[in-house]
Design a protein around this motif. Sequence first.
Motif, PDB file in Angstrom:
ATOM      1  N   UNK A   1       0.867  -1.178   0.000  1.00  9.94           N
ATOM      2  CA  UNK A   1       0.000   0.000   0.000  1.00  9.94           C
ATOM      3  C   UNK A   1       0.900   1.224   0.000  1.00  9.94           C
ATOM      4  N   UNK A   2       0.621   2.156  -0.884  1.00  5.87           N
ATOM      5  CA  UNK A   2       1.366   3.418  -0.908  1.00  5.87           C
ATOM      6  C   UNK A   2       0.350   4.554  -0.859  1.00  5.87           C
ATOM      7  N   UNK A   3       0.610   5.491   0.030  1.00  5.52           N
ATOM      8  CA  UNK A   3      -0.336   6.608   0.215  1.00  5.52           C
ATOM      9  C   UNK A   3       0.441   7.824   0.686  1.00  5.52           C
ATOM     10  N   UNK A   4       0.212   8.979   0.087  1.00  9.52           N
ATOM     11  CA  UNK A   4       0.839  10.226   0.519  1.00  9.52           C
ATOM     12  C   UNK A   4      -0.114  10.979   1.442  1.00  9.52           C
ATOM     13  N   UNK A   5       0.475  11.642   2.442  1.00 13.65           N
ATOM     14  CA  UNK A   5      -0.302  12.430   3.395  1.00 13.65           C
ATOM     15  C   UNK A   5       0.246  13.854   3.445  1.00 13.65           C
ATOM     16  N   UNK A   6      -0.633  14.814   3.631  1.00 15.02           N
ATOM     17  CA  UNK A   6      -0.237  16.218   3.766  1.00 15.02           C
ATOM     18  C   UNK A   6       0.078  16.504   5.225  1.00 15.02           C
ATOM     19  N   UNK A   7       1.093  15.830   5.723  1.00 15.17           N
ATOM     20  CA  UNK A   7       1.535  15.987   7.111  1.00 15.17           C
ATOM     21  C   UNK A   7       2.985  15.524   7.192  1.00 15.17           C
ATOM     22  N   UNK A   8       3.676  15.991   8.192  1.00 17.67           N
ATOM     23  CA  UNK A   8       5.076  15.629   8.378  1.00 17.67           C
ATOM     24  C   UNK A   8       5.194  14.185   8.876  1.00 17.67           C
ATOM     25  N   UNK A   9       6.358  13.542   8.668  1.00 20.60           N
ATOM     26  CA  UNK A   9       6.521  12.158   9.128  1.00 20.60           C
ATOM     27  C   UNK A   9       6.257  11.975  10.628  1.00 20.60           C
ATOM     28  N   UNK A  10       6.622  12.956  11.458  1.00 15.52           N
ATOM     29  CA  UNK A  10       6.391  12.783  12.890  1.00 15.52           C
ATOM     30  C   UNK A  10       4.904  12.702  13.222  1.00 15.52           C
ATOM     31  N   UNK A  11       4.072  13.454  12.503  1.00 20.07           N
ATOM     32  CA  UNK A  11       2.633  13.378  12.753  1.00 20.07           C
ATOM     33  C   UNK A  11       2.043  12.047  12.279  1.00 20.07           C
ATOM     34  N   UNK A  12       2.481  11.573  11.116  1.00 20.60           N
ATOM     35  CA  UNK A  12       1.969  10.299  10.594  1.00 20.60           C
ATOM     36  C   UNK A  12       2.431   9.149  11.508  1.00 20.60           C
ATOM     37  N   UNK A  13       3.685   9.220  11.939  1.00 18.31           N
ATOM     38  CA  UNK A  13       4.225   8.198  12.834  1.00 18.31           C
ATOM     39  C   UNK A  13       3.436   8.169  14.151  1.00 18.31           C
ATOM     40  N   UNK A  14       3.233   9.345  14.731  1.00 19.23           N
ATOM     41  CA  UNK A  14       2.510   9.427  16.011  1.00 19.23           C
ATOM     42  C   UNK A  14       1.111   8.832  15.901  1.00 19.23           C
ATOM     43  N   UNK A  15       0.440   9.058  14.768  1.00 16.14           N
ATOM     44  CA  UNK A  15      -0.910   8.510  14.577  1.00 16.14           C
ATOM     45  C   UNK A  15      -0.912   6.988  14.526  1.00 16.14           C
ATOM     46  N   UNK A  16       0.241   6.395  14.246  1.00 18.81           N
ATOM     47  CA  UNK A  16       0.353   4.939  14.208  1.00 18.81           C
ATOM     48  C   UNK A  16       0.761   4.330  15.556  1.00 18.81           C
ATOM     49  N   UNK A  17       1.414   5.113  16.417  1.00 17.96           N
ATOM     50  CA  UNK A  17       1.882   4.515  17.680  1.00 17.96           C
ATOM     51  C   UNK A  17       1.104   4.981  18.906  1.00 17.96           C
ATOM     52  N   UNK A  18       0.383   6.079  18.801  1.00 15.77           N
ATOM     53  CA  UNK A  18      -0.419   6.571  19.926  1.00 15.77           C
ATOM     54  C   UNK A  18      -1.792   5.895  19.866  1.00 15.77           C
ATOM     55  N   UNK A  19      -2.122   5.052  20.845  1.00 16.41           N
ATOM     56  CA  UNK A  19      -3.372   4.292  20.760  1.00 16.41           C
ATOM     57  C   UNK A  19      -4.622   5.174  20.717  1.00 16.41           C
ATOM     58  N   UNK A  20      -4.587   6.328  21.368  1.00 12.24           N
ATOM     59  CA  UNK A  20      -5.764   7.214  21.338  1.00 12.24           C
ATOM     60  C   UNK A  20      -5.994   7.785  19.942  1.00 12.24           C
ATOM     61  N   UNK A  21      -4.914   7.993  19.194  1.00 11.20           N
ATOM     62  CA  UNK A  21      -5.051   8.456  17.810  1.00 11.20           C
ATOM     63  C   UNK A  21      -5.390   7.287  16.891  1.00 11.20           C
ATOM     64  N   UNK A  22      -4.708   6.162  17.079  1.00 10.00           N
ATOM     65  CA  UNK A  22      -4.883   4.986  16.214  1.00 10.00           C
ATOM     66  C   UNK A  22      -6.352   4.557  16.130  1.00 10.00           C
ATOM     67  N   UNK A  23      -7.037   4.486  17.268  1.00  4.11           N
ATOM     68  CA  UNK A  23      -8.433   4.022  17.257  1.00  4.11           C
ATOM     69  C   UNK A  23      -9.364   4.977  16.511  1.00  4.11           C
ATOM     70  N   UNK A  24      -8.940   6.205  16.332  1.00 10.27           N
ATOM     71  CA  UNK A  24      -9.799   7.201  15.667  1.00 10.27           C
ATOM     72  C   UNK A  24      -9.779   7.075  14.143  1.00 10.27           C
ATOM     73  N   UNK A  25      -8.717   6.448  13.581  1.00 13.10           N
ATOM     74  CA  UNK A  25      -8.646   6.419  12.120  1.00 13.10           C
ATOM     75  C   UNK A  25      -8.571   5.005  11.531  1.00 13.10           C
ATOM     76  N   UNK A  26      -8.196   4.011  12.281  1.00 13.68           N
ATOM     77  CA  UNK A  26      -7.957   2.675  11.721  1.00 13.68           C
ATOM     78  C   UNK A  26      -9.264   1.989  11.316  1.00 13.68           C
ATOM     79  N   UNK A  27      -9.340   1.597  10.050  1.00 17.96           N
ATOM     80  CA  UNK A  27     -10.452   0.793   9.568  1.00 17.96           C
ATOM     81  C   UNK A  27     -11.586   1.592   8.954  1.00 17.96           C
TER      82      UNK A  27
END
Length: 165
Positions: free
Chosen positions: A26-52
């Motif tokens: 899967x390849x996808x570009x985001x209009x955000x810096x790598x630190x923000x995209x990374x944080x959304x993947x490791x912070x469980x409170x953020x992860x549950x808001x977007x996954x699926x």
Amino acid sequence: MTTTDTTADYSTLKLDVPEGVQTVTITRDFAATPDKVFRAHIDPELFVRWCGPDSITNTIREWNATTGGNWSYVSTDDRGEYAFFGSFHEVRKNERIVQTFTFEGFPDAVNLEILTLTDLGDGRTRLQSTSVFDSLESRDGMVASGMEHGIVEGYNKLDHLLTTQ
């Protein structure tokens, strides 16, 4: 891959399902810096808001997003619950996450997922995630389950989340 879904925006997602190979990339570009995209993947409170897909609600059971840590969550929709778990093999800040992924409904099928983040400059990030399945049958079953729809809706939610962080 062709889809008939007309409600989700598939224009920014590239899904590579090579014939005869046990992978999905899967390849996808985001209009955000790598630190923000990374944080959304490791912070469980953020992860549950977007996954699926939009139709599910995620609940974290365990979450330790460190090298050697583990994770587990349950997705719920009007048809039931779907539980998933895995281990973080490597978590490299703002660059890479390597983890296993198992659906509890098929505990013998374990995927290895390798996610890399590339800084594209101008506050943009390219996410590339390759899943290696234990068999072609497992991969084809996952693709046939509608995973593309869930990925597209999830990443659309992540886009929105990243603009509000």
